[in-house]
Write an enzyme that holds these catalytic residues in place. Structure first.
Site, short mmCIF file in Angstrom:
data_model
loop_
_atom_site.label_atom_id
_atom_site.label_comp_id
_atom_site.label_asym_id
_atom_site.label_seq_id
_atom_site.Cartn_x
_atom_site.Cartn_y
_atom_site.Cartn_z
N GLY A 58 0.84 -1.20 0.00
CA GLY A 58 0.00 0.00 0.00
C GLY A 58 0.87 1.24 0.00
O GLY A 58 2.05 1.18 0.34
N SER A 71 -8.64 5.91 11.80
CA SER A 71 -8.30 6.37 13.15
C SER A 71 -7.24 7.47 13.08
O SER A 71 -6.25 7.34 12.35
CB SER A 71 -7.78 5.19 13.97
OG SER A 71 -7.12 5.66 15.11
N PRO A 72 -7.43 8.57 13.84
CA PRO A 72 -6.48 9.69 13.75
C PRO A 72 -5.05 9.28 14.11
O PRO A 72 -4.10 9.92 13.67
CB PRO A 72 -7.03 10.69 14.77
CG PRO A 72 -8.46 10.33 14.97
CD PRO A 72 -8.55 8.85 14.76
N GLU A 110 11.13 -7.55 -0.03
CA GLU A 110 10.76 -8.91 -0.39
C GLU A 110 9.25 -8.98 -0.53
O GLU A 110 8.53 -8.14 0.01
CB GLU A 110 11.14 -9.90 0.73
CG GLU A 110 12.60 -9.96 1.10
CD GLU A 110 12.79 -10.89 2.31
OE1 GLU A 110 12.20 -11.98 2.33
OE2 GLU A 110 13.51 -10.49 3.25
#
Lengths: 231, 231
Positions: A48, A84-85, A117
DNA sequence: GCAAAAGTGTTTGGATTACACCCATGC
DNA sequence: GCATGGGTGTAATCCAAACACTTTTGC
């Protein structure tokens, strides 16, 4: 009217996380990468990254997956959003989970960009991941399991040619319970499968028949509302 | 490594939209507000607003719903996230849809903050809304319909005391098809209902019995895995 | 032959369907 | 009485679970 200036709302970032699921050796696995950068350097994580401020979400998911793992042409679906902050140490970063189902044997993946990896890990056996990635994985796997029961997406996880036993094992792993072989086969009678003349090889017992999904036929029937997938 | 400075990623805003669903007069309805401010002034819209940079998402959803409609104590669930770069005219604003099910008769709503009016509108009859809110409504209603089939959340939409016909109408509206009365009643035999001595009044036909859900019993059985809700 | 897994058939009880019928109320 | 919806029973059928059984391969 607002407690802060309107322009101060425009101070957050967002990212997408790509949960790639595959199925081999009787287990549903997910693709993880090892981070080569801070924060969480050397931790395993879901692939991500940050999304550019002018980039659309589905395209960002494709780009990020490609940059980190080399995977292309993977159709992704949106799952939950985590916001979540405190979930990211460097600022407010909302992350949107995307997931995809792939046939592991047909892919070649290789780590690139800041991924050191890459690894396929059975979903039920992953250790501690970076950020809140354990929570994200768990929630997305739950969602996948529900989807598997109501939509014919198991086709995307199984190899092109598979045995009925592999088919059954996929659902057994998903539901966490064993099925009766005879009843399972009766249940899938309604699914349009093509039987190959070719059989399983290199097994020390009676070789199983190999099947493929008849995608065209299946889609025709879906359009005509002739069947509802249900497992 | 990135095409822009790291800090330039922190230039987006995000909002939550609150889709509140209720059921009266045989129709599933959603709560809309009339915008008193630009952009889309005087348009009807889903209640929603920007989230503060340090605010958690579920709390933001509660706050925003309260500020615009006066509703409190409504348990919301996250649905899809919409992030097209062009969806908001004033900058990049990602929006996260939250939805909730409520009993319309038990609520008093009143427009406040920048909402001029509030209105319950049958989901299948809403006109053009602000932003991409038609798309958001459609996607979230689809999700609600799927949830209604697999989880016992219909209880949250029906009034405390309801007739079996109202119960049936809820599912008919959700699925878009009529059911056989006798068969519907057989199907729900497994659901723990409490029959009241009290009956329907002010109808010009035989008054129907009133029922309530036996929530405690139902939850016990869910925990013991004694039943799976399926409609 | 034996182990191991492939593959099939039978019985049973419970759910689903289609449909017909009776009941209570207002007017 | 009659219109309107409330409420129930029956028979045919389908489906799912439990379980036993036969088949084909390697060794």
């Amino acid at each position: 009217m607002y407690k802060i200036e309107f322009s101060d709302f425009f101070s957050s970032a967002f990212s997408v996380d790509c949960l790639i699921f595959g199925f081999t050796e009787g287990k549903i696995k997910t693709l993880l990468i090892k981070r080569s950068i801070e924060p969480y350097k050397d931790y395993w994580a879901i692939p991500g990254d940050l999304v550019y401020p002018d980039e659309d979400l589905p395209l960002a998911a494709e780009r990020i997956l490609r940059e980190l793992t080399g995977l292309t042409n993977v159709q992704m679906h949106q799952a939950h959003t985590f916001g979540s902050p405190s979930r990211h140490p460097q600022g407010r970063v909302i992350t949107i989970a995307y997931y995809a189902l792939v046939r592991i044997e047909e892919l070649s993946i290789k780590a690139s960009s800041w991924a050191d990896e890459v690894r396929w890990e059975p979903v039920l056996e992953v250790g501690d991941l970076a950020f809140d990635h354990n929570e994200i994985l768990e929630a997305t796997f739950d969602r996948l399991n529900k989807q598997l029961s109501i939509e014919p997406i198991c086709f995307e996880l199984l190899p092109e040619k598979f045995t009925l036993n592999e088919f059954q094992q996929l659902f057994e792993y998903s539901k966490g319970i064993p099925f009766d072989k005879a009843n399972f086969r009766k249940k899938i009678k309604g699914i349009p499968l093509v039987k190959h003349t070719e059989k399983q090889t290199n097994v020390k017992h009676r070789p199983a028949n190999l099947f493929s999904f008849n995608t065209c036929k299946e889609l025709d029937r879906l359009e005509e509302n002739e069947w509802a997938f249900k497992m």
